[in-house]
Scaffold this motif. Sequence first.
Motif, mmCIF file in Angstrom:
data_model
loop_
_atom_site.group_PDB
_atom_site.id
_atom_site.type_symbol
_atom_site.label_atom_id
_atom_site.label_comp_id
_atom_site.label_asym_id
_atom_site.label_seq_id
_atom_site.Cartn_x
_atom_site.Cartn_y
_atom_site.Cartn_z
ATOM 1 N N UNK A 701 19.008 -8.985 45.292
ATOM 2 C CA UNK A 701 19.390 -9.655 44.040
ATOM 3 C C UNK A 701 20.507 -8.883 43.370
ATOM 4 N N UNK A 702 21.264 -9.573 42.518
ATOM 5 C CA UNK A 702 22.319 -8.914 41.754
ATOM 6 C C UNK A 702 22.617 -9.700 40.487
ATOM 7 N N UNK A 703 23.041 -8.971 39.471
ATOM 8 C CA UNK A 703 23.578 -9.559 38.247
ATOM 9 C C UNK A 703 24.878 -8.827 37.943
ATOM 10 N N UNK A 704 25.839 -9.532 37.329
ATOM 11 C CA UNK A 704 27.121 -8.890 37.036
ATOM 12 C C UNK A 704 27.788 -9.615 35.876
ATOM 13 N N UNK A 705 28.715 -8.909 35.260
ATOM 14 C CA UNK A 705 29.444 -9.483 34.131
ATOM 15 C C UNK A 705 30.902 -9.046 34.222
ATOM 16 N N UNK A 706 31.795 -10.027 34.216
ATOM 17 C CA UNK A 706 33.236 -9.781 34.235
ATOM 18 C C UNK A 706 33.818 -10.059 32.845
ATOM 19 N N UNK A 707 34.519 -9.069 32.310
ATOM 20 C CA UNK A 707 35.154 -9.233 31.007
ATOM 21 C C UNK A 707 36.560 -8.650 31.096
ATOM 22 N N UNK A 708 37.558 -9.570 31.015
ATOM 23 C CA UNK A 708 38.948 -9.197 31.225
ATOM 24 C C UNK A 708 39.065 -8.413 32.537
ATOM 25 N N UNK A 709 39.471 -7.153 32.489
ATOM 26 C CA UNK A 709 39.644 -6.397 33.722
ATOM 27 C C UNK A 709 38.428 -5.552 34.094
ATOM 28 N N UNK A 710 37.350 -5.692 33.352
ATOM 29 C CA UNK A 710 36.154 -4.886 33.582
ATOM 30 C C UNK A 710 35.120 -5.691 34.367
ATOM 31 N N UNK A 711 34.301 -4.964 35.134
ATOM 32 C CA UNK A 711 33.161 -5.592 35.822
ATOM 33 C C UNK A 711 31.983 -4.620 35.798
ATOM 34 N N UNK A 712 30.865 -5.118 35.320
ATOM 35 C CA UNK A 712 29.608 -4.368 35.305
ATOM 36 C C UNK A 712 28.633 -5.099 36.219
ATOM 37 N N UNK A 713 27.991 -4.359 37.140
ATOM 38 C CA UNK A 713 27.104 -5.010 38.098
ATOM 39 C C UNK A 713 25.891 -4.133 38.386
ATOM 40 N N UNK A 714 24.783 -4.795 38.680
ATOM 41 C CA UNK A 714 23.574 -4.126 39.159
ATOM 42 C C UNK A 714 23.103 -4.874 40.401
ATOM 43 N N UNK A 715 23.006 -4.157 41.520
ATOM 44 C CA UNK A 715 22.582 -4.735 42.792
ATOM 45 C C UNK A 715 21.301 -4.077 43.262
ATOM 46 N N UNK A 716 20.422 -4.867 43.835
ATOM 47 C CA UNK A 716 19.175 -4.349 44.391
ATOM 48 C C UNK A 716 18.942 -4.960 45.763
ATOM 49 N N UNK A 717 18.700 -4.124 46.764
ATOM 50 C CA UNK A 717 18.350 -4.593 48.100
ATOM 51 C C UNK A 717 16.899 -4.254 48.384
ATOM 52 N N UNK A 718 16.240 -5.099 49.169
ATOM 53 C CA UNK A 718 14.796 -4.971 49.402
ATOM 54 C C UNK A 718 14.096 -4.793 48.059
ATOM 55 N N UNK A 719 14.309 -5.753 47.187
ATOM 56 C CA UNK A 719 13.906 -5.618 45.793
ATOM 57 C C UNK A 719 12.391 -5.465 45.636
ATOM 58 N N UNK A 720 11.603 -5.960 46.578
ATOM 59 C CA UNK A 720 10.149 -5.807 46.523
ATOM 60 C C UNK A 720 9.688 -4.482 47.114
ATOM 61 N N UNK A 721 10.640 -3.676 47.600
ATOM 62 C CA UNK A 721 10.338 -2.369 48.210
ATOM 63 C C UNK A 721 9.338 -2.518 49.354
ATOM 64 N N UNK A 722 9.550 -3.511 50.192
ATOM 65 C CA UNK A 722 8.655 -3.762 51.324
ATOM 66 C C UNK A 722 8.793 -2.648 52.359
ATOM 67 N N UNK A 723 7.669 -2.123 52.792
ATOM 68 C CA UNK A 723 7.657 -1.146 53.876
ATOM 69 C C UNK A 723 7.701 -1.929 55.201
ATOM 70 N N UNK A 724 8.705 -1.667 56.024
ATOM 71 C CA UNK A 724 8.809 -2.359 57.301
ATOM 72 C C UNK A 724 9.389 -1.430 58.347
#
Length: 750
Positions: A701-724
């Motif tokens: 999952x990810x969320x992000x915000x672009x404002x003029x020349x700026x970008x703020x983002x938060x990314x998460x992989x394996x968001x459920x922290x599944x052991x595999x």
Amino acid sequence: MRQHHVRPAALRGVSPKSLALAGASLMVLAHAATAQEATAPRRGLRNPPAEASVQLETLTVEGRGGPEAASRAIESPTGPVAGYVATRSATATKTNTPLIETPQSITVVGREQIDAQKAQTLTQATQYAAGVYSGLYGADSRVDYFIIRGFRASDYGIYRDGLQLLNYGFGTFKAETFGMERIEILRGPAAVLFGAGSPGGIINQITKRPTLDPFGYVEVGGGSFDQKYAAFDFGGPADGSGQWFYRLTGFGRTGGTQVEGAPEDRAYIAPSFTYKPDGATRLTVLTSYQHDNTAVTSNFLPYLGTVRPNISGLRIPRSLNLGDAGFNTFRRDQVMAGYEFEHAFNETWTFRQNLRYSFSDSFQNSDIGQLGYSDAAQTRLARYQFLTSSKIGLFQVDNQAEARFFDGLFRHDLLLGLDYKNFQLHDNQGTNFSKFYAVPDISILNPVYGPATGRPSPYLVNAISFEQVGLYFQDQIKLTDRLTLVVGGRQDFADNRVVDKLFAGAGSTSRTDSAFTYRTALIYNYDFGLAPYVSYSTSFQPLIGTSRTGQTFTPETGDQIEGGIKFEPPGAGYFLTLAGFDIHRSNVLTADPVNVQFQTPIGQVRSTGFEAQLTANLAEGLNAVAAYTVYGLTTEKGSAAEIGKVPVNVPENFASLFLDYTIPVGEWRGFGFGGGVRYVGRSFADVDNTLRVPDYVLFDAQVHYNWENWRLAVNATNIADKRFVSSCQSAFSCFYGDARRVVASLSYKW
């Protein structure tokens, strides 16, 4: 511990000087041929004019489907991808060819998709591509591992800017993804142009290059395991005359990994410049330096305790460090320097020369599992100490002469090439067994660490020399305005020499091999964007090194028949590829059951399957990637226990979907979000296929915000922290996949 031990063989007696002369002769040939250039009109040539092909990362305009079709931008095959949907590539044909006219399955992952997914490794960047299983050996911070169409491609199948990055034994290269403009996965044999690679396919990483327009970019971020990083990217014109252009890309990271006490530090710097004196000539110099400081994170763990609970009902923690923070060490320094030269003599003939020297110096000292438990309760793991030091020097040059002409009946895009490769490896490997001392076992419940018990003695000290020369041709023939025939052939000469420096008088082992490979394909392009195709190709892979008994390997060969459909409706904003394939691969190497630090051939393996890949810019701000792969993998020739069985490590079914949306208008303009789901099917941990590694599903999952020349983002992989468990090489060598990883980033561009 040579889980990525793979070997070729090559040609002797060909010096770089002779290759330079050969390259010069190709250039003279191309120049002389202009005197006999056909005067017939060149109507509707597939590629842009030669002047456009030597521009920097700019877009030119070309009509599609006749003068009545709407004009559209033409991307550079080495430049940025607009959105997620690439339209051109030079990986499959070594020419600037539209993907819709390429009779082979290929996926292009552009910079925008890499950034949206915040892919920090090549493994992460290819997790949403059809046919590719990334992260074969789990969360390994040292090397990127891949399987394409059921066959490992991380040894001979990784390329950078069209030139191979050989990963043999413990001499390896690893590219920083922030330095990449695009990543291209070519499925199926590519030996007819490259002379190497798995018949399953190759991965070609395209480096960022200087641009016409000035720009700047900086980014900082951090997240899980106390990781912090900073990156920058600058470029543009370097003079007022418009002939010199530069780019400087850098990346630095410090922090840990999911394995306790294991760092993952990196420093990367890549200066490059382009000299473009006129519209027909271009020279681009590409250089980079990279330093990695990490550890062994892909712990070799038993099946019981990872895939299934052990006899005590326990599972081994993913964070367990089998070594010690003081000497579980892996360090690598790598340097690459080369250039790409191109000169267009006229509208017919163009000459190109791509050259690079790559150097890698790596060192590893660590305690390894791979031996199973040392007690009946299965609470303590046996270990051994492994030390290796490897130095690689890899020189490559690829000379190409391309002619686009009309012979009175058909239009041709003819490619003539000569390439040369020289690989030198100094390989030193040792264990505590050679020194006759024991390494203490370790508790999986309460691990106790201490200094290294001793320093291993070498069991292998080899100087490996591998040379290969290839002569190749390819002709893309327009039989009609819609039907294209692609034919190509290549003659390779390869030489492999191994000098044993450990035992006095042991001498050297060598072999020389040669082979002819070829490809033929047809593709038919309808005006509404449908393109059915069929192809047949063969492959040849000389194998480096020797077996446990000191014998060199017979080269690996393969062949594939592929049929498929590509669909890219004009103006629709999406690209769909469906492909079916049948591959036979002979002289396949696998881990030696007597000593897994060496390899042995198992005979012939067959892979038959189907793939689907969709990339789409569905609407303004909405991008999507979807992939599905299924195949059957069977050992057809080998030992009695192997025949009819699925090779270990390899899942045969996987699918993925990724969506990203940025609100284009209104009060929430610039806010975006998205995510992905990845499914990987079951695989096996033993030759008899009795130990099954179950399938798994992961969410990103990810969320992000672009404002003029700026970008703020938060990314998460394996968001459920599944052991595999990503795969098992044997009942004593299983590998945990990536734990949850969260990364926050802030960037500014101008």
